[in-house]
Write an enzyme that holds these catalytic residues in place. Structure first.
Site, PDB file in Angstrom:
ATOM      1  N   ILE A 174       1.682   4.719   1.532  1.00 24.36           N
ATOM      2  CA  ILE A 174       0.675   5.553   2.198  1.00 24.36           C
ATOM      3  C   ILE A 174       0.034   4.710   3.294  1.00 24.36           C
ATOM      4  O   ILE A 174      -0.345   3.556   3.052  1.00 24.36           O
ATOM      5  CB  ILE A 174      -0.408   6.020   1.205  1.00 24.36           C
ATOM      6  CG1 ILE A 174       0.200   6.906   0.119  1.00 24.36           C
ATOM      7  CG2 ILE A 174      -1.516   6.772   1.929  1.00 24.36           C
ATOM      8  CD1 ILE A 174      -0.753   7.226  -1.015  1.00 24.36           C
ATOM      9  N   HIS A 195       0.853  -1.216   0.000  1.00 23.14           N
ATOM     10  CA  HIS A 195       0.000   0.000   0.000  1.00 23.14           C
ATOM     11  C   HIS A 195       0.868   1.237   0.000  1.00 23.14           C
ATOM     12  O   HIS A 195       1.013   1.867   1.049  1.00 23.14           O
ATOM     13  CB  HIS A 195      -0.916  -0.012   1.221  1.00 23.14           C
ATOM     14  CG  HIS A 195      -2.092   0.893   1.107  1.00 23.14           C
ATOM     15  ND1 HIS A 195      -2.105   2.191   1.589  1.00 23.14           N
ATOM     16  CD2 HIS A 195      -3.308   0.698   0.561  1.00 23.14           C
ATOM     17  CE1 HIS A 195      -3.285   2.740   1.370  1.00 23.14           C
ATOM     18  NE2 HIS A 195      -4.031   1.856   0.750  1.00 23.14           N
ATOM     19  N   GLU A 245      -8.561   3.156  12.952  1.00 22.65           N
ATOM     20  CA  GLU A 245      -8.319   2.204  14.042  1.00 22.65           C
ATOM     21  C   GLU A 245      -7.406   2.809  15.098  1.00 22.65           C
ATOM     22  O   GLU A 245      -7.625   2.624  16.302  1.00 22.65           O
ATOM     23  CB  GLU A 245      -7.714   0.906  13.500  1.00 22.65           C
ATOM     24  CG  GLU A 245      -7.300  -0.093  14.570  1.00 22.65           C
ATOM     25  CD  GLU A 245      -8.437  -0.659  15.412  1.00 22.65           C
ATOM     26  OE1 GLU A 245      -8.157  -1.094  16.554  1.00 22.65           O
ATOM     27  OE2 GLU A 245      -9.595  -0.677  14.948  1.00 22.65           O
ATOM     28  N   GLY A 285      -6.147   4.409   5.234  1.00 22.20           N
ATOM     29  CA  GLY A 285      -7.105   5.185   6.017  1.00 22.20           C
ATOM     30  C   GLY A 285      -7.761   4.380   7.122  1.00 22.20           C
ATOM     31  O   GLY A 285      -7.990   4.884   8.223  1.00 22.20           O
ATOM     32  N   VAL A 286      -8.046   3.116   6.854  1.00 19.02           N
ATOM     33  CA  VAL A 286      -8.680   2.273   7.866  1.00 19.02           C
ATOM     34  C   VAL A 286      -7.773   2.115   9.087  1.00 19.02           C
ATOM     35  O   VAL A 286      -8.251   2.014  10.218  1.00 19.02           O
ATOM     36  CB  VAL A 286      -9.099   0.911   7.272  1.00 19.02           C
ATOM     37  CG1 VAL A 286      -7.903   0.061   6.924  1.00 19.02           C
ATOM     38  CG2 VAL A 286     -10.050   0.181   8.190  1.00 19.02           C
TER      39      VAL A 286
END
Length: 160
Positions: A70, A64, A78, A73-74
């Site tokens: 990067i 990723h 979290e 986003g998840v």
């Protein structure tokens, strides 16, 4: 904000920073899914700032994205939830028998700027409501003063 089902609010207590050992005592998460390295500012339970040092050798950067890593986003969301869970548990207001925090809801999530290796990600978490064993926080993820992500999160605190 609270409602009539919430115990009377007490003034927030400024507490000592929370190191990784205490975080590991509070949360069941471990590498690679422990996403808070320390809590540098805590006015329990109403506010905290958690820190995540983003490093290139973390496993998510293998895919990723190769060549342009990067932080997903998840994982930012979290990390916000973990910081908020620490604030709730360390406050003692969740009850003496509080055992676990379960992340239940995420609303109004927005991602504004990528987080990359080398960044020091700050989770600014503010309590917005509490009812019995449900807690809601507003979170902002920042690198320096730049807003990278924001969301409202809900969690349930489970007792033994």
């Amino acid at each position: 904000m609270t409602d009539e089902t919430t115990a009377p609010a007490q003034a927030p207590r400024t507490m000592e920073p929370v190191d990784i050992q205490k975080i590991m005592h509070l949360l069941p998460h471990r590498y690679p899914f422990l996403l808070v390295d320390r809590i540098i500012d805590i006015r329990s339970p109403s506010f905290c700032i958690g820190i995540k040092n983003v490093t290139y050798n973390e496993p998510q950067f293998q895919g990723h994205f190769p060549g342009q890593p990067i932080l997903p986003g998840v994982m930012i969301i979290e990390g916000m939830a973990q910081a908020a869970g620490c604030a709730a548990l360390i406050s003692g207001e969740a009850g003496k028998r509080a055992k676990m925090v379960y992340f239940m809801t995420v609303d109004k999530a927005k991602f504004r700027k990528p987080v990359v290796p080398g960044d020091v990600l700050e989770y600014h978490m503010t309590l917005i409501n509490r009812r019995k064993n449900m807690w809601w926080f507003r979170g902002e993820a920042k690198v320096g003063s730049v807003l990278c992500a924001e969301a409202e999160l809900g969690a349930m605190i489970i007792s033994e």
